[in-house]
Design a protein around this motif. Structure first.
Motif: not given
Length: 638
Positions: A485-513
Motif C-alpha cells: 500500500x502507498x509506497x509499498x504499492x509503488x514497489x509492487x508496480x515497479x516489481x511487476x513492471x521491471x522484473x519478471x518474477x511475480x505472477x500477480x500483484x495488488x496495489x493499494x493506493x499505490x503510485x504509478x506516475x
C-alpha cells in the motif's frame, strides 16, 4: 480431523468480520492522576476514533459520542489529537478540524471557530490556561502554512512560532517556564534532519528568543522530553543510530548500536518514558528487533527488561515508576499494557482483538530471515509459513507466496501478530514481509540505502526475498504475488513492471506516475522524492524512467488496484491511469474504488471488501477456489 485441500483454498476462522467487528486499533495514550485515556479506532463504527477513559476502579467510559471523531489532519497522517490535564481534555475532531474541550464529565464544547486550520500535537499550558499545538493553515497559496500556536479557553488562536516549514514535539518544562520543539524545512523529512529549539515562555505567554540546541540538515532529532526534575533529553541519530542524549553536559550521550527513535510519520510517537528523575524505560531496535531496557541517566548503564512483547509503541509514563505502552506479541493481538519494571507488575488494560478460540497451531509466527541482495548487501524480512490446524496441502505441493512491501517507504515491518497476515497464512498462503533497504530499525546507513534509489533498492530486496524462499524450497516459485500500500504499492508496480518474477500483484493506493505525484501530493511529502529519486524538476527524466505508467509494455501479469476515493496523499488518478493503460494492453486488471476512504481503509465494509477482492483475484489467477462465501470479482481481460 485434518482435511486435505490445496493451498489457498483452506477454510479459515480469521474472517474479515474478526478483523473489524469488535477489533480496535489503539492510537494515543495519556495518563492524568488516577485516570488513563486512550483513543480507539473502531472499524465497526465507520473507522471512528473514540476517546476512552478508565478510572481508578478500572471502569471504562467513552467520552466522545458519535459523530465526534478524534483525528488530526495535519500532515494528512495526523496523530496526537488530544491532551489532558487535571481532568480537562482538549481534542481535535476529524470532521470539522476544530478543537473541543471536555471538563470532567461534562459534554464536549467547541473551542475554535470553523476555518481552514488543522491542529495536532496538543499540550496543556496550565500557567496560561491554554494549550499549545501545531497548526496547519490552508491558504490561497500552493502550500499550507505550519506554525506553533496557543489556543485559550475562549478559542482564540495566537501564533507563537513561525517561519519553518514543519513543527512537531512542542513540550513545556515541568515548571512551565520553557518550551522546546523540533522544526525542519523542505526538502528534508523529519528522519533526515531536524532542529531542536528552545525558548522561554514569558509571563504574558509570548516566547522569548529561540535557541537551537541540537540537530541540523543532516541530524535527525526525535522526541525531546523533560525529566521530572526539569532536565531535557532527546534522541538524535548523529552517531549513525538514534540514541538518547542529555541536552546539558555537552549533550551527554548514551551510546548503543541500536535505534531509540522512529521515523516521525505521525505526531506523538514515543520510544521512552521517565520512571523517575534518573531513569527511563526505553524501547530500542537492534538489527530491526525491538526490546525494552532501563537506562540509568547518571551512569549510562542499560538493563534489559524481559517481557513477551516484540514491539512497544506510544510509550508514556507518570514519572513515578509506572509506564503504559501498546505492546505487540508474536502470537496474540496487541494490547494496552501497564508496567512497573521495578516491581514486575504487569496489567493488560485493553486487548485489541479476540483470537482466544484459535489454537496456537492456527497462528503463523514470524521467522526472521536475512538474505543477500544488490551489491552483496544483506536485507531482512519476516517469513510466515501457512498455518491452519484443520487443513493440510497435498503431499509434495508448496504454498503460493505473497511478498509484502511496507509503506513509507521509510517505515518498518515488525513481527507482532497482524491479523491481516494471518488472514492469508490461515488460508494456505506463505507471506514474507520485507524490511527492504530504506527501512527504519537498522540505523541511519540502512535507511539511506534508498536515497536516490527508490524503485530500485526496495524492489530488488523484495525480489530477492522471494527468490531466496523459492531457492530454499519453502514456497512455490511459480506462484508468487507481490502486494503493498502507498509506497509499498509503488514497489509492487515497479516489481511487476521491471522484473519478471511475480505472477500477480495488488496495489493499494499505490503510485504509478512519479511525475503526477510531484503535482498532486500534500505538503509533508511534496519534496520527499527529491531525496529518494532526485531533485525535481532537474531529474524529470529519472522520474519518468522509474514510473511504471510509462513502461506498461513491460508489464505482463494480472494486477488488482484498491483505492480510496478521498485519498489526498496518492489521489485516485494514479490508480485510474494505470488501470486504463493495462486495459488498453488487454492485460488482466481489476479496480475497486472505495467511497469515503482516504489513504488507507478504516471502515469495516471497506476492509472486508478489499480483503475478499484480493483473495478472489488470487484464486482466479492461481486457479483455486477460495473457501467460504467469497464473491468473485470481475477481472477485465482474464
Amino acid at each position: 480431523m485434518v482435511t486435505q485441500a490445496a493451498y489457498g483454498s483452506w477454510l479459515s476462522p480469521i474472517t474479515p468480520e474478526r478483523l473489524t467487528q469488535g477489533a480496535v486499533s489503539i492510537g494515543q495514550i495519556a495518563a492524568d492522576g488516577p485516570y488513563l485515556y486512550w483513543t480507539e479506532m473502531r472499524p465497526y463504527e465507520g473507522g471512528r476514533n473514540v476517546l476512552v477513559r478508565r478510572d481508578q476502579n478500572e471502569t471504562q467510559k467513552d467520552l466522545t459520542p458519535a459523530p465526534l471523531n478524534i483525528r488530526s489532519r495535519v500532515h494528512e497522517y495526523g496523530g496526537a489529537a488530544f491532551c489532558v490535564s487535571e481532568g480537562t481534555v482538549w481534542f481535535v475532531d476529524g470532521g470539522d478540524g476544530r478543537i473541543y474541550q471536555i471538563v470532567g464529565d461534562n459534554s464536549p464544547r467547541i473551542l475554535t471557530r470553523p476555518g481552514r486550520r488543522s491542529f495536532a500535537d496538543l499540550v496543556p499550558d496550565r500557567r496560561h490556561n491554554r494549550i499549545i499545538a501545531v497548526c496547519e493553515t490552508q491558504g490561497d497559496g500552493a502550500e499550507p502554512e505550519n506554525t506553533l500556536v496557543s489556543v485559550d479557553d475562549s478559542g482564540t488562536v495566537q501564533t507563537l512560532v513561525s517561519g519553518a516549514d514543519f513543527y512537531s514535539f512542542p513540550r513545556i518544562s515541568p515548571d512551565g517556564g520553557d518550551l522546546v520543539w523540533i522544526e525542519w524545512d523542505h526538502p528534508n523529512m523529519p528522519w533526515d534532519g531536524t532542529r531542536l529549539m528552545v525558548a522561554t515562555i514569558e509571563a504574558d505567554g509570548q516566547l522569548g528568543p529561540k535557541t537551537q540546541i541540537a540537530g541540523g540538515a543532516t541530524e535527525s532529532v526525535f522526541q525531546p522530553s523533560w525529566a521530572p526534575d526539569g532536565e531535557l533529553y532527546f534522541v538524535s541519530d548523529r552517531s549513525g543510530y538514534w540514541n538518547l542524549y542529555h541536552a546539558g553536559d555537552n549533550h551527554r550521550h548514551y551510546p548503543a548500536e541500536a535505534e531509540f527513535g522512529l521515523p516521525l510519520w505521525q505526531f506523538g510517537m514515543s520510544t521512552y518514558a521517565f520512571l523517575d528523575e534518573k531513569r527511563v524505560l526505553a524501547t530500542h531496535a537492534v538489527v530491526g528487533d525491538w526490546s525494552l531496557t532501563i537506562v540509568d541517566l547518571e551512569t549510562g548503564q542499560m538493563t534489559p527488561v524481559p517481557g513477551p512483547w516484540v514491539t512497544h509503541n506510544v510509550m508514556i509514563g507518570n514519572g513515578a515508576g509506572q509506564v503504559w505502552f501498546l505492546g505487540g506479541y508474536p502470537d496474540q493481538p496487541d494490547a494496552l499494557i501497564a508496567l512497573n519494571p521495578d516491581t514486575g507488575d504487569t496489567e493488560v488494560v485493553k486487548v485489541t482483538a479476540d483470537v482466544s478460540d484459535i489454537p496456537k497451531a492456527g497462528i503463523s509466527v514470524a521467522e526472521k530471515i536475512s538474505f543477500e541482495t544488490g551489491d552483496g548487501l544483506t536485507a531482512y524480512a519476516y517469513f510466515y509459513p501457512p498455518a491452519n490446524q484443520d487443513f493440510a496441502a497435498p503431499e509434495g505441493s508448496l504454498p503460493p507466496l505473497i511478498v509484502k512491501g511496507h509503506g513509507g517507504p521509510t517505515g518498518q515491518t515488525t513481527p507482532d501478530l497482524t491479523l491481516k497476515i494471518q488472514y492469508w497464512t490461515s488460508r494456505g498462503f506463505a507471506v514474507v514481509d520485507v524490511n527492504y533497504g530504506g527501512s527504519a530499525g537498522f540505523g541511519r546507513a540502512y535507511r539511506q540505502r534508498l536515497d536516490g534509489s527508490w524503485g530500485i533498492t526496495d524492489v530488488e530486496d523484495c525480489v530477492n526475498a522471494a527468490r531466496y524462499l523459492a531457492d530454499a524450497g519453502r514456497i512455490d516459485g511459480s506462484a508468487m504475488a507481490i502486494t503493498g500500500g502507498s509506497a509499498g504499492g509503488y514497489t509492487t508496480l515497479s516489481a511487476l513492471t521491471f522484473h519478471d518474477v511475480f505472477k500477480a500483484g495488488c496495489s493499494a493506493y499505490g503510485i504509478g506516475d512519479l511525475v503526477a505525484l510531484t503535482r498532486d501530493t500534500h505538503k509533508f511529502e511534496s519534496r520527499y522524492p527529491d531525496r529518494l529519486i532526485g531533485h525535481w524538476p532537474d531529474a524529470a527524466d529519472l522520474y519518468r524512467a522509474r514510473s511504471p505508467l510509462n513502461h506498461t509494455d513491460q508489464l505482463s501479469c494480472p494486477v488488482i488496484f484498491l483505492q480510496g476515493a478521498d485519498d489526498k496523499v496518492v489521489p485516485p488518478n494514479q490508480a485510474e491511469e494505470m488501470v486504463a493503460a493495462l486495459k488498453a494492453k488487454n492485460l488482466p486488471v481489476a479496480y475497486i474504488l472505495f467511497e469515503g476512504e482516504g489513504h488507507g481503509f478504516r471502515k469495516a465494509e471497506s476492509i472486508k471488501s478489499a480483503l475478499e477482492a484480493e483473495l478472489s483475484f488470487y484464486g482466479q489467477v492461481f486457479g483455486f477456489e477460495p473457501a467460504g462465501d467469497v464473491e468473485a470479482i470481475r477481472i477485465e481481460n482474464l
